[in-house]
Design a protein around this motif. Structure first.
Motif, PDB file in Angstrom:
ATOM      1  N   VAL A 151     -44.976 -38.495  -5.107  1.00 22.13           N
ATOM      2  CA  VAL A 151     -45.845 -37.560  -5.013  1.00 22.13           C
ATOM      3  C   VAL A 151     -47.208 -37.536  -4.179  1.00 22.13           C
ATOM      4  O   VAL A 151     -47.836 -38.355  -4.352  1.00 22.13           O
ATOM      5  CB  VAL A 151     -46.394 -36.897  -6.473  1.00 22.13           C
ATOM      6  CG1 VAL A 151     -47.046 -35.476  -6.509  1.00 22.13           C
ATOM      7  CG2 VAL A 151     -45.205 -36.986  -7.427  1.00 22.13           C
ATOM      8  N   ILE A 178     -40.876 -29.209  -1.273  1.00 21.34           N
ATOM      9  CA  ILE A 178     -40.773 -28.400  -1.927  1.00 21.34           C
ATOM     10  C   ILE A 178     -41.160 -27.202  -1.690  1.00 21.34           C
ATOM     11  O   ILE A 178     -40.138 -26.148  -1.735  1.00 21.34           O
ATOM     12  CB  ILE A 178     -41.658 -28.716  -3.435  1.00 21.34           C
ATOM     13  CG1 ILE A 178     -41.295 -29.915  -4.014  1.00 21.34           C
ATOM     14  CG2 ILE A 178     -41.730 -27.761  -4.224  1.00 21.34           C
ATOM     15  CD1 ILE A 178     -42.304 -30.565  -5.117  1.00 21.34           C
ATOM     16  N   ASP A 195     -46.350 -40.052 -10.881  1.00 20.55           N
ATOM     17  CA  ASP A 195     -46.193 -38.837 -11.376  1.00 20.55           C
ATOM     18  C   ASP A 195     -44.958 -38.069 -10.854  1.00 20.55           C
ATOM     19  O   ASP A 195     -44.835 -36.819 -11.275  1.00 20.55           O
ATOM     20  CB  ASP A 195     -47.485 -38.081 -11.229  1.00 20.55           C
ATOM     21  CG  ASP A 195     -48.627 -38.442 -11.986  1.00 20.55           C
ATOM     22  OD1 ASP A 195     -48.302 -39.353 -13.175  1.00 20.55           O
ATOM     23  OD2 ASP A 195     -49.752 -38.168 -11.736  1.00 20.55           O
ATOM     24  N   THR A 196     -44.010 -38.765 -10.445  1.00 23.71           N
ATOM     25  CA  THR A 196     -42.842 -37.992  -9.693  1.00 23.71           C
ATOM     26  C   THR A 196     -42.012 -37.366 -10.702  1.00 23.71           C
ATOM     27  O   THR A 196     -41.488 -36.189 -10.437  1.00 23.71           O
ATOM     28  CB  THR A 196     -41.852 -38.950  -8.919  1.00 23.71           C
ATOM     29  OG1 THR A 196     -42.859 -39.841  -7.994  1.00 23.71           O
ATOM     30  CG2 THR A 196     -41.034 -38.344  -7.864  1.00 23.71           C
ATOM     31  N   LEU A 221     -39.671 -24.262  -9.186  1.00 17.37           N
ATOM     32  CA  LEU A 221     -40.690 -25.282  -9.232  1.00 17.37           C
ATOM     33  C   LEU A 221     -42.011 -25.077  -8.386  1.00 17.37           C
ATOM     34  O   LEU A 221     -43.141 -25.165  -8.688  1.00 17.37           O
ATOM     35  CB  LEU A 221     -40.126 -26.727  -8.813  1.00 17.37           C
ATOM     36  CG  LEU A 221     -41.123 -27.827  -8.603  1.00 17.37           C
ATOM     37  CD1 LEU A 221     -41.703 -28.328  -9.958  1.00 17.37           C
ATOM     38  CD2 LEU A 221     -40.420 -29.049  -7.917  1.00 17.37           C
ATOM     39  N   GLU A 222     -41.609 -24.465  -7.238  1.00 12.73           N
ATOM     40  CA  GLU A 222     -42.547 -24.094  -6.189  1.00 12.73           C
ATOM     41  C   GLU A 222     -43.673 -23.092  -6.894  1.00 12.73           C
ATOM     42  O   GLU A 222     -44.966 -23.138  -6.813  1.00 12.73           O
ATOM     43  CB  GLU A 222     -41.940 -23.683  -4.966  1.00 12.73           C
ATOM     44  CG  GLU A 222     -42.973 -23.078  -4.042  1.00 12.73           C
ATOM     45  CD  GLU A 222     -42.458 -22.472  -2.649  1.00 12.73           C
ATOM     46  OE1 GLU A 222     -43.299 -22.033  -1.879  1.00 12.73           O
ATOM     47  OE2 GLU A 222     -41.233 -22.170  -2.917  1.00 12.73           O
ATOM     48  N   LEU A 256     -44.540 -32.434  -1.400  1.00 13.09           N
ATOM     49  CA  LEU A 256     -45.029 -31.152  -1.887  1.00 13.09           C
ATOM     50  C   LEU A 256     -44.637 -30.040  -0.430  1.00 13.09           C
ATOM     51  O   LEU A 256     -44.141 -28.996  -0.903  1.00 13.09           O
ATOM     52  CB  LEU A 256     -46.630 -30.806  -1.975  1.00 13.09           C
ATOM     53  CG  LEU A 256     -47.273 -31.839  -3.013  1.00 13.09           C
ATOM     54  CD1 LEU A 256     -48.747 -31.777  -3.306  1.00 13.09           C
ATOM     55  CD2 LEU A 256     -46.393 -31.576  -4.548  1.00 13.09           C
ATOM     56  N   LYS A 267     -42.800 -35.793 -13.096  1.00 15.10           N
ATOM     57  CA  LYS A 267     -43.538 -34.428 -13.643  1.00 15.10           C
ATOM     58  C   LYS A 267     -43.188 -33.443 -12.587  1.00 15.10           C
ATOM     59  O   LYS A 267     -43.346 -32.047 -13.171  1.00 15.10           O
ATOM     60  CB  LYS A 267     -45.095 -34.630 -13.714  1.00 15.10           C
ATOM     61  CG  LYS A 267     -45.429 -35.700 -14.761  1.00 15.10           C
ATOM     62  CD  LYS A 267     -46.918 -35.948 -14.825  1.00 15.10           C
ATOM     63  CE  LYS A 267     -47.545 -36.752 -15.830  1.00 15.10           C
ATOM     64  NZ  LYS A 267     -48.728 -36.692 -15.844  1.00 15.10           N
ATOM     65  N   TRP A 268     -42.557 -33.809 -11.651  1.00 10.85           N
ATOM     66  CA  TRP A 268     -42.169 -32.910 -10.400  1.00 10.85           C
ATOM     67  C   TRP A 268     -40.765 -32.665 -10.692  1.00 10.85           C
ATOM     68  O   TRP A 268     -40.221 -31.492 -10.405  1.00 10.85           O
ATOM     69  CB  TRP A 268     -42.694 -33.138  -9.347  1.00 10.85           C
ATOM     70  CG  TRP A 268     -44.148 -33.044  -9.110  1.00 10.85           C
ATOM     71  CD1 TRP A 268     -45.266 -33.914  -9.517  1.00 10.85           C
ATOM     72  CD2 TRP A 268     -45.127 -31.976  -8.600  1.00 10.85           C
ATOM     73  NE1 TRP A 268     -46.353 -33.406  -9.393  1.00 10.85           N
ATOM     74  CE2 TRP A 268     -46.255 -32.087  -8.790  1.00 10.85           C
ATOM     75  CE3 TRP A 268     -44.562 -30.806  -8.231  1.00 10.85           C
ATOM     76  CZ2 TRP A 268     -47.473 -31.298  -8.206  1.00 10.85           C
ATOM     77  CZ3 TRP A 268     -45.394 -29.745  -7.633  1.00 10.85           C
ATOM     78  CH2 TRP A 268     -46.898 -30.352  -7.894  1.00 10.85           C
ATOM     79  N   LYS A 328     -45.916 -24.671  -9.792  1.00 10.05           N
ATOM     80  CA  LYS A 328     -46.803 -25.706  -9.729  1.00 10.05           C
ATOM     81  C   LYS A 328     -47.437 -25.932  -8.358  1.00 10.05           C
ATOM     82  O   LYS A 328     -48.341 -26.328  -8.219  1.00 10.05           O
ATOM     83  CB  LYS A 328     -45.757 -27.168  -9.688  1.00 10.05           C
ATOM     84  CG  LYS A 328     -45.554 -27.464 -10.935  1.00 10.05           C
ATOM     85  CD  LYS A 328     -45.254 -28.758 -11.380  1.00 10.05           C
ATOM     86  CE  LYS A 328     -45.169 -29.194 -12.643  1.00 10.05           C
ATOM     87  NZ  LYS A 328     -45.223 -30.707 -13.006  1.00 10.05           N
ATOM     88  N   LEU A 329     -46.930 -25.040  -7.366  1.00  2.36           N
ATOM     89  CA  LEU A 329     -47.726 -25.015  -5.800  1.00  2.36           C
ATOM     90  C   LEU A 329     -48.551 -23.809  -5.835  1.00  2.36           C
ATOM     91  O   LEU A 329     -47.962 -22.870  -6.051  1.00  2.36           O
ATOM     92  CB  LEU A 329     -46.700 -25.160  -4.929  1.00  2.36           C
ATOM     93  CG  LEU A 329     -46.115 -26.649  -4.993  1.00  2.36           C
ATOM     94  CD1 LEU A 329     -45.306 -26.575  -3.326  1.00  2.36           C
ATOM     95  CD2 LEU A 329     -47.024 -27.794  -5.075  1.00  2.36           C
TER      96      LEU A 329
END
Length: 180
Positions: free
Chosen positions: A88, A96, A109-110, A157-158, A93, A112-113, A161-162
């Motif tokens: 990550v 993504i 933490d990969t 996901l984007e 990012l 988690k994504w 989380k982003l």
């Protein structure tokens, strides 16, 4: 997309492409791996590419400015990151944000994504995953609906989380206002 240093393990995607070539020689001509970055490992990686007879499949772009990285990502179908440490970081990012199918290792933490075969592909670093990744690539190439499903989940996901630039900027302004 990274510095070509030993701990970044850029040889792993090269070995994945080699596993793909061994397993699916009839379509290897359609596969290109773009390696973007410079570093102390470049010559070693170029030699490995030659030893595995992958010169037609692997392109070393060298160092590029950040603006051009986005252009390379726009043209990519898959983003691979196989570092020993957490995968990550900004390149993941950006992948993504660019709605790229991600293939990576489960470390840091990969996980988690990325959820395996849901919004990307994540593999155990303890296992020999080269052939499994090659098989997953083959399945993506041959199943448009599978590809669309994963890309839809990456979009989700984007959104979840982003932050957009506006959201990030607003949050930073709020933090500064709190301190004043």
């Amino acid at each position: 997309v990274s510095r070509l240093e030993s701990w970044k393990k850029v040889e792993r995607p090269i070995k994945i492409i080699h596993a793909f070539k061994e397993k699916y020689p009839e379509i290897i001509k359609d596969i290109k791996l773009m390696i973007i970055g410079e570093g102390t490992e470049r010559k070693k990686l170029e030699n490995l590419t030659s030893e595995l007879n992958l010169n037609d499949n692997i392109i070393f772009a060298g160092a590029v400015n950040n603006y051009d990285v986005v252009n390379y990502l726009d043209n990519a179908k898959v983003f691979m990151s196989f570092y020993d440490l957490s995968n990550v970081g900004n390149p993941l990012l950006e992948a993504i944000r660019s709605n790229k199918i991600i293939m990576t290792l489960s470390n840091g933490d990969t996980s988690k994504w990325i959820n395996h075969k849901s919004n990307g592909f994540i593999y155990s670093p303890e296992k020999n995953y080269f052939e499994v990744v090659a098989e997953d690539l083959f399945n993506l190439i041959n199943n448009e609906n599978y590809k669309k499903k994963i890309k839809k989940e990456i979009k989700t996901l984007e959104k979840e989380k982003l932050w957009t630039w506006e959201q990030r900027f607003s949050s930073e302004v709020e933090l500064i206002d709190e301190k004043l």
